[in-house]
Design a protein around this motif. Structure first.
Motif, PDB file in Angstrom:
ATOM      1  N   GLU A 279       0.828  -1.210   0.000  1.00 16.82           N
ATOM      2  CA  GLU A 279       0.000   0.000   0.000  1.00 16.82           C
ATOM      3  C   GLU A 279       0.862   1.260   0.000  1.00 16.82           C
ATOM      4  O   GLU A 279       0.608   2.214  -0.741  1.00 16.82           O
ATOM      5  CB  GLU A 279      -0.919  -0.003   1.222  1.00 16.82           C
ATOM      6  N   GLY A 280       1.893   1.272   0.852  1.00 11.91           N
ATOM      7  CA  GLY A 280       2.752   2.445   0.946  1.00 11.91           C
ATOM      8  C   GLY A 280       3.561   2.688  -0.315  1.00 11.91           C
ATOM      9  O   GLY A 280       3.649   3.822  -0.807  1.00 11.91           O
ATOM     10  N   LEU A 281       4.167   1.632  -0.844  1.00 16.68           N
ATOM     11  CA  LEU A 281       4.975   1.768  -2.053  1.00 16.68           C
ATOM     12  C   LEU A 281       4.116   2.205  -3.237  1.00 16.68           C
ATOM     13  O   LEU A 281       4.553   2.989  -4.083  1.00 16.68           O
ATOM     14  CB  LEU A 281       5.672   0.441  -2.360  1.00 16.68           C
ATOM     15  N   ASP A 282       2.894   1.699  -3.293  1.00 13.75           N
ATOM     16  CA  ASP A 282       1.987   2.074  -4.386  1.00 13.75           C
ATOM     17  C   ASP A 282       1.678   3.568  -4.370  1.00 13.75           C
ATOM     18  O   ASP A 282       1.405   4.162  -5.418  1.00 13.75           O
ATOM     19  CB  ASP A 282       0.694   1.268  -4.273  1.00 13.75           C
ATOM     20  N   SER A 283       1.728   4.164  -3.187  1.00 15.93           N
ATOM     21  CA  SER A 283       1.502   5.612  -3.083  1.00 15.93           C
ATOM     22  C   SER A 283       2.773   6.412  -3.325  1.00 15.93           C
ATOM     23  O   SER A 283       2.762   7.646  -3.252  1.00 15.93           O
ATOM     24  CB  SER A 283       0.933   5.950  -1.702  1.00 15.93           C
ATOM     25  N   GLY A 284       3.892   5.707  -3.574  1.00 17.57           N
ATOM     26  CA  GLY A 284       5.160   6.378  -3.854  1.00 17.57           C
ATOM     27  C   GLY A 284       6.016   6.635  -2.634  1.00 17.57           C
ATOM     28  O   GLY A 284       7.041   7.310  -2.727  1.00 17.57           O
ATOM     29  N   THR A 285       5.624   6.089  -1.491  1.00 18.88           N
ATOM     30  CA  THR A 285       6.380   6.302  -0.255  1.00 18.88           C
ATOM     31  C   THR A 285       7.466   5.247  -0.107  1.00 18.88           C
ATOM     32  O   THR A 285       7.177   4.052  -0.167  1.00 18.88           O
ATOM     33  CB  THR A 285       5.445   6.225   0.969  1.00 18.88           C
ATOM     34  N   PRO A 286       8.722   5.655   0.071  1.00 13.78           N
ATOM     35  CA  PRO A 286       9.799   4.674   0.281  1.00 13.78           C
ATOM     36  C   PRO A 286       9.529   3.808   1.500  1.00 13.78           C
ATOM     37  O   PRO A 286       8.929   4.264   2.485  1.00 13.78           O
ATOM     38  CB  PRO A 286      11.038   5.555   0.487  1.00 13.78           C
ATOM     39  N   ALA A 287       9.983   2.573   1.458  1.00 17.05           N
ATOM     40  CA  ALA A 287       9.741   1.633   2.555  1.00 17.05           C
ATOM     41  C   ALA A 287      10.288   2.145   3.881  1.00 17.05           C
ATOM     42  O   ALA A 287       9.703   1.898   4.936  1.00 17.05           O
ATOM     43  CB  ALA A 287      10.371   0.279   2.214  1.00 17.05           C
ATOM     44  N   LEU A 288      11.410   2.856   3.847  1.00 12.08           N
ATOM     45  CA  LEU A 288      12.036   3.352   5.069  1.00 12.08           C
ATOM     46  C   LEU A 288      11.108   4.265   5.860  1.00 12.08           C
ATOM     47  O   LEU A 288      11.219   4.368   7.081  1.00 12.08           O
ATOM     48  CB  LEU A 288      13.327   4.098   4.731  1.00 12.08           C
ATOM     49  N   ARG A 289      10.177   4.910   5.170  1.00 16.99           N
ATOM     50  CA  ARG A 289       9.304   5.889   5.824  1.00 16.99           C
ATOM     51  C   ARG A 289       7.945   5.296   6.209  1.00 16.99           C
ATOM     52  O   ARG A 289       7.058   6.014   6.651  1.00 16.99           O
ATOM     53  CB  ARG A 289       9.123   7.101   4.908  1.00 16.99           C
TER      54      ARG A 289
END
Length: 409
Positions: free
Chosen positions: A213-223
């Motif tokens: 879900e996070g990566l699909d929104s463009g957010t790096p995994a670290l965050r």
């Protein structure tokens, strides 16, 4: 019981007799030990930490790598993809404390600790789908513990930019997006497989769903907000966007001391992401390699940069901070040596970095802080002054500790 002799050098600790109780306590005993026993020293494990140097083509990665390695191990040329295979080099970390310990004990050898850097070929938009040299280099990044992202912050019409203009934030976004896209593909594959396998840990499925879900929104995994337990279930994926980043803002020599407007943009982005940044001039670092210490100081002074504040030195310091590394020492007449450990390591673990026998048979460590030892003038004076402590298995090794391990195997 085998005992590492007080500040007589690392090798004395490692090459005790093959049987019975023995104490190696003098250089004379050390000299009598067999070459076969000496070979055990070479088998000591290392931290094997890798930092990948990445960025768009022609931003100064290979030039910086050459300076880090203090020799031209990577081809630095003004065209994209001049680095075809990842160049790996081990950098001896400059350390004034180690040099001082070597002089204090008149050590025959002074051995610095090291960091491993990997020069990875320039990435371009579409790398996650195979553009440029694509996935080949993304795979190289997966093997690294942290990333130094070199960002071009200088204008030079003689150096081609792959996108035709200098825009550090656009360049950062290009690389970051490719890392996220690559992670998305990997997470999706693993999630589909995990859902079909009834034996899969439910915590891993939950972690993968959060990542997807996070990566699909463009957010790096670290965050992304995952628990420690969730992270542990997915650490084997080697997610690119989960790695900590140092932005190296590459500037002209005249801008090394104070930076420029582009550097300010990079600093703001780093602060927003909770990342680090340093100002470097890859070309200056390459020139410094050719100079002796006095000439280096004069050259840096002419650029308004204080001794010990070159881009390379600041970069090393940031890598240590980013990876939460500490340095402890063994020192004596035979050898003074620096050892790299993770912050939080206890004495037995730190001993194991020298040799697995040290950790397995750990009894205690005799420890003195570097400054206390130097102020005392000699190990014996430090001991008589109560500055040498006997620490057990629960002792957390501190940066700058000078240590002697007692062990029994």
């Amino acid at each position: 019981m085998r005992v590492a002799a007080p500040l007589r050098g690392l090798a004395l600790c490692l090459v005790g007799c093959a049987s019975g109780t023995h104490i190696c306590s003098s250089p004379m005993q050390y000299a009598r030990l067999s070459a076969r026993a000496m070979s055990r020293v070479a088998r000591a494990p290392s931290m094997a930490l890798k930092t990948g140097i990445v960025g768009l083509p022609n931003v100064g990665k290979s030039t910086l790598f050459n300076a880090l390695m203090q020799e031209s191990q990577a081809q630095a040329a003004n065209f994209p993809f001049c680095t075809i295979e990842p160049n790996v080099g081990v950098l001896a970390v400059p350390d004034e404390r180690l040099e001082a310990l070597g002089k204090l004990h008149a050590s025959k050898k002074v051995v610095p600790t090291s960091l491993s850097f990997v020069d990875i070929a320039g990435l371009v938009a579409g790398a996650s789908k195979g553009e440029g040299l694509g996935n080949q280099f993304l795979a190289n990044i997966r093997e690294c513990d942290a990333i130094v992202h070199v960002v071009r912050c200088f204008d030079d019409p003689n150096v081609v930019h792959v996108d035709g203009s200098v825009d550090p934030l656009r360049d950062i976004d290009v690389i970051s997006l490719e890392l996220v896209l690559s992670d998305m593909a990997q997470v999706d594959r693993r999630l589909q497989k995990a859902k079909k396998d009834r034996k899969t840990n439910p915590v891993e499925v939950e972690a993968l769903e959060k990542l997807a879900e996070g990566l699909d929104s463009g957010t790096p995994a670290l965050r992304l907000d995952l628990s420690d337990e969730e992270w542990k279930t997915v650490e084997g994926l080697g997610l690119l966007s989960a790695k900590k980043v140092i932005y190296a803002a590459n500037v002209l020599d005249s801008e090394l001391a104070d930076g420029n407007a582009n550097v300010e943009k990079v600093a703001a982005r780093a602060a927003e992401e909770g990342a680090s940044h340093v100002i470097v001039s890859a070309q200056v670092e390459a020139e410094l390699v050719e100079l002796d210490s006095e000439e280096r100081a004069e050259f840096l002074e002419s650029l308004g940069v204080a001794a010990g504040e070159s881009g390379l030195e600041k970069l090393i310091a940031q890598v240590y901070r980013l990876l939460q590394l500490r340095t402890y020492y063994t020192s004596g007449e035979t050898e003074s040596k620096a050892w790299t450990i993770r912050a939080g390591m206890l004495a037995p673990q730190a001993a194991g970095v020298i040799h697995t026998d040290f950790e397995k048979g750990f009894i205690r460590a005799e420890t003195v802080a570097y400054k206390a030892l130097m102020d005392a003038g000699t190990y014996q004076a430090a001991k008589e002054g109560g500055l040498v402590r006997s620490e057990g298995k629960e002792y957390e090794v501190q940066d700058g500790d000078v240590m002697l391990f007692r062990f029994n195997v």
